[in-house]
Design an enzyme around this catalytic site. Structure first.
Site, PDB file in Angstrom:
ATOM      1  N   LYS A 122       0.849  -1.188   0.000  1.00 57.13           N
ATOM      2  CA  LYS A 122       0.000   0.000   0.000  1.00 57.13           C
ATOM      3  C   LYS A 122       0.881   1.233   0.000  1.00 57.13           C
ATOM      4  CE  LYS A 122      -4.468   0.946   0.181  1.00 57.13           C
ATOM      5  NZ  LYS A 122      -5.598   0.151  -0.321  1.00 57.13           N
TER       6      LYS A 122
HETATM    7  P1  NAD Z   1     -13.173   7.758  -2.941  1.00 57.02           P
HETATM    8  O1  NAD Z   1     -12.165   8.826  -2.702  1.00 57.02           O
HETATM    9  O2  NAD Z   1     -13.634   7.482  -4.330  1.00 57.02           O
HETATM   10  O3  NAD Z   1     -14.486   8.027  -2.067  1.00 57.02           O
HETATM   11  C1  NAD Z   1     -14.471   8.223  -0.689  1.00 57.02           C
HETATM   12  C2  NAD Z   1     -15.867   8.696  -0.290  1.00 57.02           C
HETATM   13  O4  NAD Z   1     -15.974   8.761   1.127  1.00 57.02           O
HETATM   14  C3  NAD Z   1     -16.201  10.108  -0.794  1.00 57.02           C
HETATM   15  O5  NAD Z   1     -17.581  10.141  -1.121  1.00 57.02           O
HETATM   16  C4  NAD Z   1     -15.933  10.987   0.421  1.00 57.02           C
HETATM   17  O6  NAD Z   1     -16.650  12.216   0.375  1.00 57.02           O
HETATM   18  C5  NAD Z   1     -16.454  10.060   1.500  1.00 57.02           C
HETATM   19  N1  NAD Z   1     -16.007  10.308   2.863  1.00 57.02           N
HETATM   20  C6  NAD Z   1     -14.759  10.491   3.335  1.00 57.02           C
HETATM   21  N2  NAD Z   1     -14.788  10.636   4.669  1.00 57.02           N
HETATM   22  C7  NAD Z   1     -16.088  10.505   5.034  1.00 57.02           C
HETATM   23  C8  NAD Z   1     -16.773  10.526   6.270  1.00 57.02           C
HETATM   24  N3  NAD Z   1     -16.113  10.709   7.399  1.00 57.02           N
HETATM   25  N4  NAD Z   1     -18.127  10.341   6.272  1.00 57.02           N
HETATM   26  C9  NAD Z   1     -18.800  10.133   5.122  1.00 57.02           C
HETATM   27  N5  NAD Z   1     -18.194  10.096   3.922  1.00 57.02           N
HETATM   28  C10 NAD Z   1     -16.870  10.278   3.880  1.00 57.02           C
HETATM   29  O7  NAD Z   1     -12.558   6.442  -2.261  1.00 57.02           O
HETATM   30  P2  NAD Z   1     -12.946   4.937  -2.568  1.00 57.02           P
HETATM   31  O8  NAD Z   1     -12.022   4.426  -3.610  1.00 57.02           O
HETATM   32  O9  NAD Z   1     -14.419   4.816  -2.737  1.00 57.02           O
HETATM   33  O10 NAD Z   1     -12.479   4.250  -1.209  1.00 57.02           O
HETATM   34  C11 NAD Z   1     -13.325   4.217  -0.067  1.00 57.02           C
HETATM   35  C12 NAD Z   1     -12.836   3.134   0.866  1.00 57.02           C
HETATM   36  O11 NAD Z   1     -12.841   1.880   0.179  1.00 57.02           O
HETATM   37  C13 NAD Z   1     -11.399   3.302   1.392  1.00 57.02           C
HETATM   38  O12 NAD Z   1     -11.332   2.740   2.682  1.00 57.02           O
HETATM   39  C14 NAD Z   1     -10.590   2.450   0.428  1.00 57.02           C
HETATM   40  O13 NAD Z   1      -9.369   2.023   0.995  1.00 57.02           O
HETATM   41  C15 NAD Z   1     -11.542   1.303   0.223  1.00 57.02           C
HETATM   42  N6  NAD Z   1     -11.335   0.496  -0.978  1.00 57.02           N
HETATM   43  C16 NAD Z   1     -11.322   1.069  -2.211  1.00 57.02           C
HETATM   44  C17 NAD Z   1     -11.166   0.240  -3.318  1.00 57.02           C
HETATM   45  C18 NAD Z   1     -11.230   0.789  -4.720  1.00 57.02           C
HETATM   46  O14 NAD Z   1     -11.148  -0.029  -5.677  1.00 57.02           O
HETATM   47  N7  NAD Z   1     -11.411   2.076  -4.921  1.00 57.02           N
HETATM   48  C19 NAD Z   1     -10.979  -1.143  -3.169  1.00 57.02           C
HETATM   49  C20 NAD Z   1     -11.018  -1.692  -1.892  1.00 57.02           C
HETATM   50  C21 NAD Z   1     -11.207  -0.858  -0.805  1.00 57.02           C
END
Ligand code: NAD
Length: 428
Positions: free
Chosen positions: A118
């Site tokens: 990561k």
């Molecule tokens: P992203 O940046 O696309 O979206 C994050 C979202 O969360 C946004 O809508 C943001 O406004 C919101 N947010 C942030 N803090 C917040 C809070 N305190 N309360 C409510 N909303 C909040 O990110 P993502 O890619 O969707 O990733 C989200 C999570 O999923 C992370 O933990 C990431 O590690 C995990 N993840 C992502 C992927 C991927 O393929 N993108 C894969 C596995 C896990």
């Protein structure tokens, strides 16, 4: 490069909000149940390699700012390290360590031939121009070049990074090695070696995990009210796909606030509004409220899909959902999981529920190396096969050991990595 001090520290309840220690606590419980010997436990618990880099960057106003970046490789016994890169103001080494370890366990749960890594850069993308973001990304890539590569470590998008970021990384790496090397990152635009279905893959995996859990609980989507925290790649697409399956999405949030409509949100419309306005606020067909109590709303299925440490010992006893499907990494602390277990709440853990993204990243890496690209239908069918099998494997392990799905996922993952370790032996 050094192994961090947190690795050796005893894990106590005061460490609830340190994601690496939270991960270590879950690891220890599963290792105890597996009867893992002390030496192997020590090998698998700590990151293999950690790199901290300084990134001097020329800003648009001509000044030079130095950003800090990290890349942690937790384990590569099963294959090259795999894991996203996040850009955020509060990124820290323990968080990146935890996320790297979760990637090792996640890749093992879905049985794809990768280890875990990561990365992160401390910055606030909202305050940076595209040009500044590009320069930071390229400098970061150059700084960690020596440990990257299709056979070494393959990054992907995470919070606040996207297809464009991956394109810059791929280009920077390719310029250095003097040949276009598409397989060095995944989550790229389709035109430069990305996979069809990758953008939706994590949300699709969340939807498929929810479907398998619902079957197990004998519940129907039409009778299920859903709250989704986060509306980005995982939350937004997860909510859209759940909506298409007939679930009623009553609430979704972003970092600024929460939408609530007890009659169900029209998810395509909500996402159109978000694309146009960059925030949920102002969407007309819902109440807009503070996010403080969103997770405690009366609902049947809760999908935390924003960030870590959201369900904690402070609010776990007020969560009303009977089923939680973790879209985010580490949204539930180890202490909160104990409370949820006592209350009989079923949690489909992150290392299973959000593994759709890394699974299609694996498909992308395979396609790049073959130079032969699959249809979206093939990608989605293969993703479904992987997710359904992983859910069944974790569920069977849970039955066998009489433990939660989370502990079962760790047992399964650690056992697979440990057996590779025994087979390969210790290089000396
Ligand atoms: P992203 O940046 O696309 O979206 C994050 C979202 O969360 C946004 O809508 C943001 O406004 C919101 N947010 C942030 N803090 C917040 C809070 N305190 N309360 C409510 N909303 C909040 O990110 P993502 O890619 O969707 O990733 C989200 C999570 O999923 C992370 O933990 C990431 O590690 C995990 N993840 C992502 C992927 C991927 O393929 N993108 C894969 C596995 C896990």
């Amino acid at each position: 490069m050094a192994n961090g001090p947190a690795v050796a520290k005893a894990v106590t309840d005061q460490d609830e909000f340190n994601p690496f220690l939270s991960m270590a606590k879950l690891f220890d419980r599963a290792a105890d149940l597996l009867g893992l010997d002390a030496g192997l436990r020590e090998v698998l618990r700590r990151p293999d390699r950690e790199l901290t880099v300084s990134l001097p960057t020329v800003m648009d106003d001509g000044s030079t700012k130095v950003f800090t970046g990290y890349r942690v490789q937790h384990n590569f016994l099963r294959g090259p390290c795999k894991g996203g890169i996040r850009f955020a103001p509060d990124v820290n080494l323990d968080e990146v360590r935890a996320l790297a370890a979760w990637m090792t366990w996640k890749c093992s749960v879905v049985d794809i031939p990768f280890g875990g890594g990561k990365g992160g850069v401390i910055c606030d993308p909202r305050e940076l121009s595209q040009g500044e973001l590009e320069r930071i990304t390229r400098r970061y890539t150059a700084a960690i070049m020596d440990i990257l590569g299709p056979d070494r470590d393959v990054p992907a998008p995470d919070m606040n990074t996207n297809e464009q970021t991956m394109a810059w990384i791929m280009d920077t790496y390719s310029m250095h090695v003097r040949k276009t090397t598409t397989a060095v990152v995944t989550g790229k635009p389709i035109s430069i070696g990305g996979s069809r279905g990758r953008r939706e893959a994590t949300g699709r995996g969340v939807m498929l995990s929810a479907r398998e859990a619902m079957k197990k609980l004998g519940r129907r989507p039409e009778d299920t009210r859903v709250v989704v925290q986060g509306s980005g790649n995982v939350g937004g697409i997860g909510a859209l796909l759940l909506h298409r399956e007939g679930y009623k999405i009553i609430s979704i949030s972003d970092m600024y606030g929460t939408l609530l409509n007890e009659n169900g949100l029209d998810m395509p419309q909500v996402l159109d509004h978000l694309t146009q306005n960059r925030r949920l606020e102002g969407y007309p067909e819902a109440t807009y409220m503070n996010s403080k109590e969103q997770l405690e709303l009366d609902c049947d299925l809760l999908v935390p899909a924003a960030t870590e440490n959201q369900i904690t010992s402070a609010n776990a006893d007020r969560i009303k959902a009977k089923l939680i499907v973790e879209g985010a990494n580490g949204p539930t602390t180890a202490a909160a999981q104990e409370i949820l277990d006592e209350r009989g709440v079923v949690v489909v853990p992150d290392i299973l529920a959000n593994a759709g993204g890394v699974t299609v990243s694996y498909f992308e890496w395979v396609q790049d190396r073959m130079g032969y690209f699959w249809t979206e239908e093939i990608v989605n069918t293969r993703l479904e096969q992987v997710m359904v099998k992983a859910f069944a494997d974790v569920d069977a392990t849970a039955e066998q050991h009489g433990v939660s799905l989370r502990t079962a996922a760790y047992i399964l993952a650690i056992d697979r990595v440990a057996s590779v370790h025994r087979m390969r032996g210790v290089f000396a």
